[in-house]
Enzyme design. Sequence first.
Site, PDB file in Angstrom:
ATOM      1  CB  THR A  49      -0.990   0.052   1.305  1.00 28.76           C
ATOM      2  OG1 THR A  49      -0.244   0.443   2.435  1.00 28.76           O
ATOM      3  CG2 THR A  49      -1.505  -1.457   1.590  1.00 28.76           C
ATOM      4  CB  CYS A  50       0.215   4.773   0.119  1.00 30.06           C
ATOM      5  SG  CYS A  50      -0.851   5.072  -1.064  1.00 30.06           S
ATOM      6  CD  GLU A 112      -6.238   3.373   6.202  1.00 30.81           C
ATOM      7  OE1 GLU A 112      -7.149   3.343   5.225  1.00 30.81           O
ATOM      8  OE2 GLU A 112      -5.426   2.534   6.035  1.00 30.81           O
ATOM      9  N   GLY A 187      -4.998  10.465 -12.621  1.00 29.67           N
ATOM     10  CA  GLY A 187      -5.112   9.218 -12.190  1.00 29.67           C
ATOM     11  C   GLY A 187      -6.748   9.095 -11.728  1.00 29.67           C
ATOM     12  CG  MET A 191      -5.651   8.326  -3.870  1.00 27.91           C
ATOM     13  SD  MET A 191      -6.513   8.438  -2.180  1.00 27.91           S
ATOM     14  CE  MET A 191      -5.555   6.763  -1.250  1.00 27.91           C
TER      15      MET A 191
END
Length: 431
Positions: A49-50, A112, A187, A191
């Site tokens: 993930t980020c 989150e 993008g 997200m």
Amino acid sequence: MQITMIGIDHSKASIAYRELFSFTKAGAMEAMKYMKEKFELSGCVLLSTCNRTELWISSGEKAHIPPYEMLCEVKKINRKQYGEFFVEREGKEAVDHLLRLTCGLNSKIFGEDQIISQVREALALSRKCGCEDMVLEKVFQTAIAAAKKVKSTVRLTAVDQSIAYKGVQLLKEELGGLKGVRCLIIGNGQMGKLIANALTSHGADVTMTLRKRMHGQEEQGSIVPEHCSMLPYEERHSALEESKVVISATLSPHFTLKKEEVQSVLSEEKKRVWMDLAVPRDIDPTLNHTFGISIYDIDTMGQTACDSENDLQVKEALNILNQYAECVARWFAFRKQVPQVKRITALAAEDTKCRIGEPIETLVLDQKDGKELTKAIEAAAEKSVGKLLYGLRDTLSPDLWQTCMNALEDAAKKDTLKTGSRKDRYEGKRK
């Protein structure tokens, strides 16, 4: 527990180091297949993930090389360089970590929600490439179920602190408001859509890029969120000068905004806020503080500490997680009984076969149908008895498991049906 994980995340490593070990979906699948075969793993899952990359492995025996070295081999990185940024966990410690992680307690943006989907997707990718096994399936499915339970019963944050929300809040602080502010989003994945919807809800003028061809199909305006205008990805530079806000969130392994290309289209020095929500990064970091640009990346958008408002909620969440952790521990502990369970179910199936042999012979069936019916009944007997035995895992105290299994196996071995011929037994039963 024969389970080990190695991970790098925001708590010990900056984005510059994390992006070295990040994976796209295709890259993760390729890496998992390679590692499972090369290192003879029972199963593996890659979570990328980020904010983190984690490699989860399970095997009957401890892997002959550390999982960190597996990652380095896949990434072709010198294993002596980055070991200090990684944490390795095994057994219960690893399970507890995954439970906390999946419900957002270990996230940079505390509480989150996206991490649940990311964990679920990591498991799905492992399944897709044939790299999951029973152990990892159980642990990851339990973590997902626990996270859902926490999210449905506990409010971990006073407000919605998703990345989209944090991004909007940061922009409002920087610009004083968003109404009418021109924003370019590069993008249109999950997200990108989240941040686009958040911005339009605050009155921003949002343009989103769209590649001309996606998965072999022509561009489709329907995948651009409502109230957003569309710009072909290839024309993204043309919108930079007039955009006060630029946000890039793609899965590209390369920069979407390179310094040499950006400098050629920007002219006026004015306040610009650019956000890079990708790992690896989309925006060349050397652009920061040029042409009035302030670049924020994923490391500047969140906090891990629990504030006092959440102390009570966190305790409640941890109580829920402990219950799920205990379930996993019992599941692992009961695995020692599995060989004995299989012996007992096999004995039960054999006993059932003896009992039904004569009645089946009286039926008007050809030889093939008779064998298939017998096999089906044997399988049903195994499943039925197995269901009862595995049920003891949750209904019987662990210190009684072995005693109970031994007694059941002894009972199953008793030769109660092998006195006299099968015909005599059957005829006696009919009388």
